[in-house]
Write a protein that holds these residues in place. Structure first.
Motif, PDB file in Angstrom:
ATOM      1  N   ILE A  52       0.857  -1.187   0.000  1.00 24.31           N
ATOM      2  CA  ILE A  52       0.000   0.000   0.000  1.00 24.31           C
ATOM      3  C   ILE A  52       0.887   1.230   0.000  1.00 24.31           C
ATOM      4  O   ILE A  52       1.967   1.228   0.594  1.00 24.31           O
ATOM      5  CB  ILE A  52      -0.963   0.005   1.213  1.00 24.31           C
ATOM      6  N   LEU A  53       0.427   2.261  -0.698  1.00 18.81           N
ATOM      7  CA  LEU A  53       1.171   3.514  -0.803  1.00 18.81           C
ATOM      8  C   LEU A  53       0.420   4.600  -0.060  1.00 18.81           C
ATOM      9  O   LEU A  53      -0.814   4.601  -0.016  1.00 18.81           O
ATOM     10  CB  LEU A  53       1.331   3.892  -2.282  1.00 18.81           C
ATOM     11  N   ASP A  54       1.159   5.521   0.552  1.00 11.04           N
ATOM     12  CA  ASP A  54       0.511   6.579   1.314  1.00 11.04           C
ATOM     13  C   ASP A  54      -0.374   7.446   0.431  1.00 11.04           C
ATOM     14  O   ASP A  54      -0.277   7.434  -0.795  1.00 11.04           O
ATOM     15  CB  ASP A  54       1.574   7.454   1.995  1.00 11.04           C
ATOM     16  N   ARG A  55      -1.228   8.215   1.063  1.00  4.09           N
ATOM     17  CA  ARG A  55      -2.263   8.978   0.360  1.00  4.09           C
ATOM     18  C   ARG A  55      -1.703  10.028  -0.586  1.00  4.09           C
ATOM     19  O   ARG A  55      -2.398  10.479  -1.493  1.00  4.09           O
ATOM     20  CB  ARG A  55      -3.171   9.672   1.378  1.00  4.09           C
ATOM     21  N   ASN A  56      -0.452  10.389  -0.407  1.00  2.00           N
ATOM     22  CA  ASN A  56       0.126  11.421  -1.261  1.00  2.00           C
ATOM     23  C   ASN A  56       1.099  10.860  -2.287  1.00  2.00           C
ATOM     24  O   ASN A  56       1.707  11.609  -3.041  1.00  2.00           O
ATOM     25  CB  ASN A  56       0.825  12.478  -0.399  1.00  2.00           C
ATOM     26  N   GLY A  57       1.267   9.545  -2.275  1.00  2.00           N
ATOM     27  CA  GLY A  57       2.118   8.921  -3.290  1.00  2.00           C
ATOM     28  C   GLY A  57       3.566   9.325  -3.210  1.00  2.00           C
ATOM     29  O   GLY A  57       4.208   9.547  -4.240  1.00  2.00           O
ATOM     30  N   LEU A  58       4.098   9.379  -2.002  1.00  2.00           N
ATOM     31  CA  LEU A  58       5.436   9.937  -1.820  1.00  2.00           C
ATOM     32  C   LEU A  58       6.542   8.897  -1.796  1.00  2.00           C
ATOM     33  O   LEU A  58       7.625   9.150  -1.276  1.00  2.00           O
ATOM     34  CB  LEU A  58       5.456  10.783  -0.550  1.00  2.00           C
ATOM     35  N   ARG A  59       6.283   7.731  -2.296  1.00  2.00           N
ATOM     36  CA  ARG A  59       7.323   6.732  -2.483  1.00  2.00           C
ATOM     37  C   ARG A  59       7.056   6.017  -3.810  1.00  2.00           C
ATOM     38  O   ARG A  59       5.904   5.775  -4.166  1.00  2.00           O
ATOM     39  CB  ARG A  59       7.331   5.707  -1.345  1.00  2.00           C
ATOM     40  N   PRO A 102      -1.247   6.722  -5.447  1.00  2.00           N
ATOM     41  CA  PRO A 102      -1.388   7.216  -4.072  1.00  2.00           C
ATOM     42  C   PRO A 102      -2.597   6.611  -3.363  1.00  2.00           C
ATOM     43  O   PRO A 102      -3.716   6.621  -3.887  1.00  2.00           O
ATOM     44  CB  PRO A 102      -1.558   8.727  -4.266  1.00  2.00           C
ATOM     45  N   GLY A 103      -2.328   6.060  -2.181  1.00  2.00           N
ATOM     46  CA  GLY A 103      -3.396   5.494  -1.373  1.00  2.00           C
ATOM     47  C   GLY A 103      -3.895   4.148  -1.825  1.00  2.00           C
ATOM     48  O   GLY A 103      -4.780   3.562  -1.195  1.00  2.00           O
ATOM     49  N   ARG A 104      -3.342   3.623  -2.892  1.00  2.00           N
ATOM     50  CA  ARG A 104      -3.860   2.376  -3.453  1.00  2.00           C
ATOM     51  C   ARG A 104      -3.119   1.169  -2.894  1.00  2.00           C
ATOM     52  O   ARG A 104      -2.014   1.255  -2.401  1.00  2.00           O
ATOM     53  CB  ARG A 104      -3.754   2.391  -4.977  1.00  2.00           C
ATOM     54  N   VAL A 115      -5.419  16.136  -0.356  1.00  2.00           N
ATOM     55  CA  VAL A 115      -4.989  15.088   0.572  1.00  2.00           C
ATOM     56  C   VAL A 115      -5.071  15.538   2.028  1.00  2.00           C
ATOM     57  O   VAL A 115      -4.766  14.769   2.936  1.00  2.00           O
ATOM     58  CB  VAL A 115      -3.554  14.622   0.270  1.00  2.00           C
ATOM     59  N   MET A 116      -5.471  16.791   2.252  1.00  2.00           N
ATOM     60  CA  MET A 116      -5.501  17.332   3.614  1.00  2.00           C
ATOM     61  C   MET A 116      -6.908  17.234   4.193  1.00  2.00           C
ATOM     62  O   MET A 116      -7.901  17.303   3.475  1.00  2.00           O
ATOM     63  CB  MET A 116      -5.068  18.805   3.616  1.00  2.00           C
ATOM     64  N   SER A 117      -6.986  17.117   5.504  1.00  2.00           N
ATOM     65  CA  SER A 117      -8.289  17.102   6.163  1.00  2.00           C
ATOM     66  C   SER A 117      -8.146  17.522   7.616  1.00  2.00           C
ATOM     67  O   SER A 117      -7.257  17.063   8.325  1.00  2.00           O
ATOM     68  CB  SER A 117      -8.920  15.709   6.108  1.00  2.00           C
TER      69      SER A 117
END
Length: 2024
Positions: A353-360, A396-398, A550-552
């Protein structure tokens, strides 16, 4: 990797299983460059592999070696343990006992075979003894798995003990892990098992570690038990704390009470990855136990989705079922937030799984032979292109999942829909509670509120605080809560008003130079002790505005349900959209009974009678009350300080919250309640962030809203703003501010940020941290609860004490801008002035003064100021010390910006790499300033640099490849740095782009920076900047400036220590940066470990900067921080000035070195033994423990090489593929061939391809590069990262294959073509496959790029000129793009065009979804229909098809332009405007019209209005609308007509001032005041009173006369005097006066007080309480009156004795009535008498009455006798009649005018030739008086030469300007006699007798003034220059020598050498107890303003002596408690 087995036999399966291990090895080796090595280059940061248990291998080994028969695969568990040989048997026995308790048995132990021959020394020194256990049981499979987990968990909790190593790598029925502190290649040789031909597995998960936030170790290597993790968990502390708190509500029926034995869930001392692994393991094993078997298998993945959710809150494209699942999961657990790629497995399922911002990065292939390969890069697995089914990446997030049993891939959509539909999440969400629900029920129950938001609380507020509407209706107005909670004028004006009015935080600039909270003497709030941590280079920040998708900020609050049992109960929580509550919101919450909820309000104040100890007692009471309420079933707790009052002291809300939050966690009650704050204390963004960070769920800052109402009532805020609008504006500003702070740390959700404790404390004691902020770093100890209590009591005393009657305005100690009498600032006026004088004039004495004044500030503000140098007993001669010319080479100029988004690493300019420090932005400061700095640094061999940012002019746009006027969002988050390995790649790229460059990385000082620096050093950086929290010339929000980062002293010391500890120090240069000023700063930085030193602010000051702190407004008045061409002309800096400063600085360094006994600068570095803590008078400073920064690193690791750069970083550039490329292209570069064609193979290890080739081309041909197609390269394979980065013109590269991240980064004219292999499968569709990775074309400036396939995330970020065509892009495409063109022939991801200010994108909107994915804030979506556009796109499609073979382009061209209707043109608004403007300018140039003609006309109109302001009310209203305060100093001229017309005023004795005329233009004049950040007008060079000039100028501009009056009276008792008679040193020190006439100050001051008297605002203010203490004040001049006035305010009984017949002294008789009306004087005297001061005249103390009698009668005696002993002129003839002292002349005439019966006795000028000897104000007053008396002629002699028209070199600003001035008297004489009366350089030699004993003339001689060899002035008579001047009356106006001596003789007072009453420095008590002195009799002849200041401060000292302490205002009107020091 995974393999499907449906169609293969067992032998094939066995072969494939064995090949997987070999493939994993190959994959690992090909990513070796992503790992890191220690100092020995052989110790890796960690590598490992997780596989299925190799059953065949273990069965064979154990059978052969131990005769043990293993059970079947899946019926036993195994794992490798890290033990030590000494204790391993004890540990194994303990484990076996535990196994028995868990109904398991140990089959056997095996020593794991290892081969350590190739590992590094560091790894070998900590190498564990590895033992492998085999465990089984008789339970069913599921129960066996359960018991194995319990055994592992209990063993980890119970077996470890001090001195005995114990770590379980894994214990599983299905998987085993081999790992260690190894490199990727060592892994496979270290473990012989992995080389065994019997090692078979159906999966392999490999990991190579690059350690950044923790030290590498064997235990921290990955994979972990369940996962391998590439990333950071930024919210770790909060996640772990809340997991601990959940232990109080978690239950599992199957585990029962045994569940508690598994706690803590998160084991201690783990990395962030380890914590995630623990929680994931726990949730998987302990959760979902009651689920049906079909769903149970998904619990692992549901847990992963809960911990790492997608960005669901703002995604309108997400299916509702999935959104509802995420909504439900948010109720169950907060996200573990941060950039992360998680790969995980339980042995059956393998997922990622990748973080919500796709930073890797995460790329994967699916192959036809049923293998799936996923890795951070492509090219790690070899296969035939025809074998490839799919090339994709994790979005991202997937999530991606492989089921090894079912033999299938489960894609994200299928997996998440299955999980989303596995439970009725949508119906469960009906259980959630909204604030609106509470409101509805409240209104139904109690009825609506009176009006607007929050009106209902007015009664409650009044009842508690005794405040009504009237007192709330003014900014100060008596609402003492503002003072109690440390509100200041800056708080209101600089922070709150902008938020209320603009919905945004205010910006500031020039860094933070105020004291640390732990050094402040002004009772800072607790929040100020906390510094925000934020993302370093290894951890990217987020753009909270452009990437708000991506912010909340949405959060559920209130009780959490059992996490282990998913149900609707998780949703029974209150959902808040934001954390800020209105006044009404909190009242509704407090009263709610909705659905059985109830709220308990806890008072966090305590009785003031409890004293300091009551502070800590109250915290205990609050904690216990909270815990009891949680246990009693309350759902919400409100911590409230509403009851703060004169009798109750508030605990800090932050302390109360922190203590309560942690207490509830420890008691396992935290998850049962929500914590809400009702606070008057919190109001700033930082405050809210700290409260949220330490556990607050919601906050109502009620005093903010009540203050906002008051401001509205006063007219400061628009009357149309309703209560609701006030709340919403403030809340929106707060939302933005909180989001920015979160985003700086890379945190996306407030739910994760809450409780995460992303702060470091500076200066808090362990007792405070342990109780309230557990887990927070506070490295240097500091203030205790008692100190905090003292501060709280001090604030309470100053707020409610009757002794603070003279607090007319809210206290304003100057936390942001320097304030006279307030907080110290490093950049104070005196230091700035001294530095400029020193540098400009090369003045050593001025430099010494600069050093002295700066050191005082450094001691008051900084940690280094608490240290002193340990000088040698045997200092060396300075001639032996390294020369200054060598030392200056260690200096660098650059900016230290703690900006919200700046993490500068390096910059490239024309392919030459500059030293990479955070640089002063090209755009933030002028070209002239940049050039001056660069020239200076080049001359001395130092370093300078530039960066990005600022206003985009034509020059800047050209340099930065942009368009003039198109905004550059700068600096954006650095989307080319996602991780430490990405940073290492960037460093490598830059080295390839310029092999001769030194690559620098900037880190910000914060805890852990040393570990990060080690990672950076291992990433092969050569230079590391450690930037302090305080530096900066850039603009940022005040939140960031004041609260981000830590002192560089901490960072430099930690960095040096950790680098030495890891033996990496010799590889890198360490630079310290941040408010470095003096040689002392440099030496301390060196002793702590720095090699080089960054200077930013100091060189700017040298060039003329006055610390206006207006850089962000483009209004710098000295032409530095501006692009305004008008202002840039004012720049006067010179390179020589900067050089002078640097060499004087270096010479100071040398002097310190000589005293230390050090010859070579290198020998200073790291010598902490030469530092010690100095003895400070600051009690807070004494509480600090500075030993952590004083540790000697060489004691930690003796013998380490610490000479920077003595060991070179090994980039292995000799192995680059570019070397072959350069060799092949050499003939073209040399010019011997016109072109060359090259064919090569490439793989992922070939990184930064063509970068070095481009370097060689650029070095020879510059930006022009080569002609097109000079170098043509054809490649096959998978290219490594940064393919074709920085590639220059003339190079064309074609790749058949695919590529990784950063393709075309910085592309500079070259062409890149990438297409799939030609032998790909026929069904391989390029438009469905990823061909290039993330961040392609980042920062590209020119060239072309054609990619046949999909580009991953962040395509074309910051592209400013490249033309690109691609067949699809991921999220954030074209972000921050400023130029160029992009054509996208396929789908895009979310947030397309965010921050896109320039360039054009053409998008084929295939499915009509593009609009929903596009960020429309800055762009317009247009149809593709313009003929020019259609032709252009068609040409690009054709070129794309020809070069890549694109089938998509081919199909589109077949029917073009028909498909154009499906295209969208993305056109930025700014770009459209800029293009129109450029077209208009081009047209104007053709007809010869000035481009700025309209602007000039507009400015002329403003001037016309200003000149006709008096023409009626309509013009006045128009003026009010258009007056420009920001640029008023440029637009408006100074009013010069302050006096009445000369010809009229000479005819009367009325006041000379033209009050009416001055009043009419007053607001225009006030608009010229720039509100300087360092207001020199109130400095020691300016107003001695510290008048708050900028503030009252601004208030007059705002038409707020009453508040302006309060500001004026806070510092000045008698502005009606000073506004008339003061020579205005404030105007002489005005910054505007540097280059043009200064601001009009006197006129405004006088107008304010006169207006106040006219309005009746000045009324007698009789003290309410009297002390009974009697004080005699001798003398009624300005000092005596001021002293009496202040002492009367304090409640003392004051009697003033005056020897003359009227009160007033100098004011009455020494200043003529036309200058100061005696009615004005008497008005004030009468007022003072009405207030209770007893005036006694005609009493000459010491003659008429005895001074000793007064001494006995009164409690104190204050001597304010003035300097009344006139200076005489003892030359021949002095005895003649007609020679008088000027004061006698003036006094006699004043008495005559006032009706006294007095014989003038020759003291009348009528019909006489008058000569006045001496200039100054007194001389001018004599001139004007003589003229009005009818003098025949008037001449004045001045012994000094005529002043120049402009300042001389020895009279620099801000000294009082010794320039030629024409005052009122001179002007009047010139009118009447036609000449100026002054004769300069004239020395009187003899008075001439008329023969009758009367003076008839004066014989004079001219003198010449020159400087001697020492620089002192000397006077020589000019030969043959004698002249006799006729005269009848001579007036001696040569000043005074001091007080008359008879009182001193009687009281036996000591006198100083000048004959004044002697007092201690800075004090007013004389040598006789109870006797004080003030004014000219103490300090010598001076100005009226000095006399008033003296009287005020003497009164304060007297009050403190009599009462024990005083709260009368100190210097600058700032109130602090002065404690008595004199014992009478």
């Amino acid at each position: 990797m995974k393999r499907q087995f449906d169609e293969i036999d067992s032998s094939q399966q066995a072969d494939i299983f064995k090949s997987i291990v070999r493939d994993a090895q190959k994959l690992s080796l090909r990513m070796n460059h992503r790992g890191a090595c220690a100092c020995d280059n052989d110790t890796g940061d960690g590598a490992g592999v997780l596989t299925a248990i190799p059953h065949a291998l273990y069965s064979h080994e154990l059978r052969e070696q131990q005769n043990v028969q293993l059970p079947a695969f899946g019926r036993y568990a195994t794992g490798i343990f890290y033990l030590d040989k000494t204790h391993h048997r004890e540990s194994e026995a303990a484990f076996e006992r535990l196994a028995g308790e868990c109904a398991l048995r140990v089959l056997c132990w095996r020593t794991v075979p290892t081969d350590g021959a190739g590992i590094g020394d560091v790894a070998r020194n900590s190498e564990p003894f590895m033992r492998q256990v085999f465990v089984t049981g008789d339970q069913p499979d599921a129960q066996l798995r359960h018991q194995v987990f319990v055994l592992r968990k209990r063993a980890t909790h119970t077996i470890p003990r001090p001195g005995a190593r114990f770590y379980i790598c894994s214990l599983s029925l299905l998987t085993v892990i081999y790992k260690g502190q190894l490199t990727a290649d060592q892994l496979w040789t270290y473990f012989p098992d992995l080389r065994s031909p019997n090692y078979d597995t159906y999966l392999a998960l490999v990991h190579t570690r690059f350690s950044t936030n923790t030290f590498p170790s064997w235990e921290r290597a990955h994979p972990l038990r369940y996962l391998a993790h590439n990333g950071e968990i930024n919210t770790l502390r909060g996640n772990v704390n809340l997991m601990k708190a959940r232990e109080g509500v978690m239950k599992n029926d199957e585990f029962g009470d045994e569940l508690k034995k598994l706690y803590p869930v998160v084991e201690p001392n783990l990395s962030d990855s380890g914590a995630v692994d623990c929680v994931l393991e726990f949730l998987t094993m302990a959760g979902g136990r009651t689920l049906p078997e079909a769903s149970k298998i998904y619990f692992l993945y549901m847990a992963v989705m809960t911990m790492v959710p997608e960005a669901w809150q703002n995604d309108i494209t997400m299916p509702p079922e999935k959104r509802d699942f995420y909504h439900w999961s948010a109720c169950a657990m907060e996200p573990w937030d941060g950039p992360a790629l998680l790969t995980f497995t339980d042995g059956r399922y393998v997922g990622a799984i990748l973080d919500r911002n796709g930073l890797r990065p995460s790329r994967f292939y699916v192959l036809k032979d049923n293998i799936m390969v996923m890795a951070s890069e492509v090219g790690v697995y070899d296969t035939d292109p025809a074998n490839v089914l799919l090339k994709s990446r994790l979005k991202p997030g997937r999530m991606l999942l492989v089921d090894t049993q079912e033999k299938k891939i489960i894609q994200d959509v299928e997996l998440k829909m299955h999980i989303s539909n596995s439970r009725p999440h949508s119906s469960w969400l009906k259980e959630q509670i909204l604030l609106e629900d509470l409101w509805k029920e409240h209104i139904k129950k109690f009825g609506p509120f009176e009006s607007g938001t929050g009106e209902g609380e007015k009664v409650a507020v009044a009842s508690v605080n005794g405040i009504n509407d009237k007192t709330l209706a003014r900014m100060w107005g008596g609402d003492r809560r503002l003072s109690l909670f440390a509100y200041t004028i800056e708080t209101i004006n600089m922070l709150l008003l902008p938020m209320i009015q603009t919905k945004q935080e205010a910006l500031g600039s020039m860094g933070n130079d105020a004291p640390l909270a732990c050094l402040s003497q002004f009772q800072p709030l607790l929040y100020d002790y906390f510094k925000q941590l934020f993302a370093q280079v290894t951890n990217p920040p987020i753009d909270p505005f452009r990437e708000k998708v991506v912010m909340s900020l949405m959060c559920p609050i209130g009780p959490e349900a059992n996490l282990l049992q998913p149900s609707e109960k998780q949703c029974h929580r209150l959902f808040l959209k934001r954390p800020i509550l209105s006044l009404s919101d909190v009242e509704v919450i407090k009263a709610t009974t909705h659905r059985g909820w109830k709220t308990h309000v806890i008072d966090i104040t305590f009785d003031k009678e409890e004293g300091y100890k009551g502070f800590a007692t109250a915290l205990d009471r609050i904690c216990n009350e909270a815990c009891k309420a949680a246990q009693n079933g309350y759902q919400l707790l409100v911590l409230s300080d509403r009851l703060a009052s004169p009798d109750r002291v508030p605990c800090s809300t932050l302390l109360a919250l922190g203590a309560t939050h942690h207490h509830l966690i420890e008691e396992r009650q935290r998850m049962k309640v929500g914590l809400i704050l009702e606070t008057a204390e919190a109001r700033e963004v930082h405050h809210m962030c700290v409260l949220l960070g330490y556990g607050a769920d919601a906050i109502c800052p009620y005093l903010v809203f009540e203050l906002a109402r008051a401001l509205r009532n006063e007219g400061v805020v628009d009357a149309s703003m309703t209560d609701d609008l006030l709340f919403r504006n403030y809340a929106e500003a707060m939302d933005r501010g909180i989001a920015k702070v979160m985003a700086k740390m890379g945190i996306s959700t407030l739910q994760s940020y809450k409780g995460a404790q992303i702060f470091e404390a500076v200066g808090l004691a362990d007792e405070v941290v342990e109780k309230c902020f557990k887990g927070t770093q506070s490295r240097i100890g500091g203030v205790t609860f008692e100190t905090l209590a003292r501060d709280a009591y001090e604030r309470h005393y100053l707020s409610y004490s009757d002794s603070t009657s003279d607090m007319l305005v809210l206290r304003n100690p100057g936390n942001y801008h320097w304030r006279s009498g307030g907080e110290k600032h490093i950049n104070d006026p005196l230091s700035i002035a001294n530095l400029q004088e020193a540098a400009v004039n090369k003045n050593k004495s001025a430099y010494d003064r600069f050093r002295e004044s700066t050191m005082e500030s450094v001691k008051a503000c900084t940690l280094r100021g608490q240290l002193e140098l340990v000088t040698s007993e045997n200092p060396i001669d300075i001639s032996l010390v390294e020369p200054a010319s060598e030392i200056v080479k260690r200096f660098a100029t650059g900016e230290t910006v703690i900006s919200d988004e700046l993490f500068v690493v390096v910059k490239i300019k024309k392919k030459n790499l500059s030293c990479g420090m955070g640089a002063m932005s090209f755009g933030s400061i002028s070209l002239e300033a940049h050039s001056t700095l660069a020239m200076a640094m080049n001359k001395v061999g130092g370093k300078s640099n530039t960066g990005e940012g600022g206003k985009v002019t034509k020059d800047i746009a050209k340099t930065r490849h942009s368009v003039p006027g198109v905004g550059l969002i700068s600096p954006p988050p650095h989307h080319d740095i996602y991780s430490i390995e990405d940073l290492a790649e960037l460093i490598y790229d830059l080295k390839c782009a310029n092999p001769n460059a030194r690559i620098s990385v900037k880190l910000v000082s914060e805890v852990g920076v040393g570990v990060v620096a080690s990672g950076v050093a291992k990433g092969k950086a050569e230079h590391i900047v450690i930037s302090g929290h305080d530096g900066g010339t850039g603009a940022s929000s005040w939140t960031g400036i004041k609260n981000a980062g830590l002192p560089w002293e901490l960072g430099v010391a930690e960095t040096h220590q950790v680098l030495v500890l890891n033996n990496l120090r010799s590889r890198v240069v360490v630079q310290a940066d941040g408010q470095i000023r003096t040689g002392f700063d440099v030496v301390v930085a060196a002793l702590l470990g720095a090699d080089e030193f960054g200077f930013s602010t100091a060189p700017l000051i040298v060039m003329g900067c006055t610390m206006m702190r207006k850089c962000h407004l483009n209004t710098c008045p000295v032409g530095i921080a501006t692009q305004d061409p008008v202002l840039r002309k004012k720049f006067a800096g010179k390179p020589e000035d900067v050089i002078n400063y640097l060499f004087m600085l270096a010479e100071e360094v040398r002097s310190h070195m000589a005293q230390l006994g050090i010859k070579k600068f290198q020998d200073l570095i790291g010598r902490t033994d030469l530092l010690r803590v100095r003895d400070s008078g600051n009690p807070k400073a004494k509480s600090l423990n500075l030993s952590p920064i004083l540790r000697n690193a060489l004691h930690m690791r003796p013998g380490t090489n610490i000479i920077a750069s003595s060991e070179s970083q090994n980039f292995e550039l000799e192995k680059r593929l570019d070397n072959k490329l350069i060799e092949a292209a050499a003939p073209v570069i040399a010019g011997s061939k016109s072109s060359v064609d090259i064919e090569m193979l490439i793989n992922n290890e070939d990184r930064a391809f063509a970068s070095t080739l481009s370097y060689h081309i650029s070095m020879k041909y510059g930006d022009e590069g080569l002609p097109d197609h000079s170098v043509n390269v054809s490649l096959k394979g998978s290219a490594g990262q940064s393919f074709c980065a920085f590639m220059t013109k003339g190079v064309h590269v074609k790749l058949e294959g695919d590529a990784n991240d950063y393709v075309g980064k910085g592309l500079s004219g070259g062409e890149i073509i990438i297409y799939p292999p030609k032998d790909s499968s026929p069904d391989f569709k390029s438009e469905n496959n990823v061909i290039v990775g993330n961040v392609c074309l980042y920062g590209a400036t020119s060239g072309k790029a054609f990619f046949r396939g999909i580009a991953a995330e962040r395509f074309s970020v910051r592209n400013s000129g490249v033309v690109a065509v691609v067949e699809g892009v991921g999220d954030h495409g074209c972000e921050y793009m400023t130029g160029g063109c992009v054509v996208i022939l396929g789908l895009t991801g979310r947030n397309f065009a965010a921050g896109m200010s320039g360039g054009i994108a053409y998008v084929w909107d295939i499915d009509g979804s593009f609009k929903s994915k596009c960020n429309l804030e800055m762009v317009e979506l247009l149809p593709l229909e313009n003929d020019e556009d259609l032709k252009y796109v068609a040409s690009l499609l054709k070129e794309f098809q020809e070069k890549t073979g694109s089938l998509i382009a081919e199909e589109l061209l077949k029917t073009w332009p028909k498909p154009a209707k499906e295209f969208v043109k993305v056109f930025p608004f700014e770009y459209q405007r800029a293009l129109r403007q450029m077209a208009e300018e081009a047209a104007q140039e053709k007809v010869g019209t000035p481009v700025n003609g309209e602007e000039m006309k507009a400015e002329q109109k403003i001037r016309d209005i200003e000149e006709t302001v008096a023409d009626g009310s309509m013009e006045k209203k128009r003026l009010e609308k258009i007056l420009d305060k920001t640029r008023g100093f440029v637009k408006y001229k100074r009013e010069t007509g302050m006096y009445r017309p000369t010809e009229k005023r000479v005819k009367d004795w009325d006041e000379i001032y033209n009050f009416g005329h001055v009043r009419k233009g007053l607001r225009v004049q006030a608009a010229r005041c720039m509100e300087c950040g360092v207001p020199f007008c109130q400095s020691s060079h300016g107003c001695p009173l510290g008048n708050i000039i900028p503030k009252w100028n601004d208030l007059i501009f705002q038409n707020n006369w009453k508040e302006a009056l309060n500001q004026l009276l806070q510092t000045n008792n008698f502005p009606e005097f000073t506004g008339r008679v003061c020579p205005a040193p404030c105007e002489g020190a005005c910054v505007l006066g540097i280059s043009e006439p200064p601001v009009t100050i006197k006129n405004i001051e006088c107008a304010i007080i006169d207006h106040a008297f006219e309005q009746g605002w000045i009324q007698p203010d009789v003290p309410k309480h009297r002390s009974g203490k009697k004080i005699a004040v001798v003398g009624s001049g300005p000092s005596g009156l001021a002293c009496a006035h202040q002492l009367n305010k304090a409640g003392h009984l004051v009697t003033v004795f005056e020897r003359n017949d009227r009160i007033g002294g100098l004011l009455r008789y020494g200043i003529p009535t036309m200058k100061l009306s005696k009615e004005v004087v008497q008005r004030r005297v009468n007022l003072m008498a009405e207030e209770g001061i007893d005036f006694k005249t005609n009493i000459n103390v010491g003659k008429d009455i005895s001074a000793k009698d007064l001494y006995e009668e009164f409690d104190c005696l204050v001597l304010c006798t003035g300097a009344t002993w006139p200076r005489d002129l003892p030359i021949p003839g002095r005895q003649l009649e007609g020679i008088h002292f000027a004061m006698a002349f003036l006094e006699s005439w004043q008495k005559k005018q006032m009706g006294n019966s007095i014989e003038l006795q020759g003291l009348l000028a009528k019909d006489k030739d008058v000569i006045i000897i001496g200039g100054g104000d007194t001389g001018c007053d004599c001139i004007a008086t003589s003229l009005r008396q009818g003098a025949k002629s008037i001449t004045t002699f001045e012994i000094l030469p005529e002043p120049p028209a402009r300042r001389a070199k020895d009279n620099p600003w801000p000294q009082f300007p010794r320039v030629f001035k024409v005052d009122y008297g001179h002007e009047e004489v010139e009118l009447k006699f036609g000449r100026d009366p002054r004769q300069f350089s004239t020395l009187s030699k003899e008075f001439i007798d008329d023969g009758n004993g009367h003076v008839a003339g004066i014989r004079t001689v001219l003198v010449n003034w020159t400087k001697d060899d020492t620089g002192r002035w000397k006077m020589d008579e000019v030969p043959d220059s004698e002249k006799v001047y006729k005269c009848d009356l001579v007036l001696l106006a040569m000043g005074f020598l001091g007080p008359e001596k008879y009182i001193a003789s009687e009281l036996d007072l000591n006198l100083d050498p000048r004959g004044n009453y002697e007092t201690s420095n800075g004090q007013y008590s004389t040598s006789v107890p109870r006797v004080f002195s003030a004014g000219d009799c103490r300090r010598g002849q001076s100005l009226v303003v000095w006399a008033i200041s003296e009287g005020r401060q003497a009164a304060r000292e007297v009050d403190a002596f009599l009462a024990g302490q005083s709260s009368l205002p100190g210097p600058g009107g700032v109130i602090t408690t002065l404690v008595a020091s004199q014992k009478g």
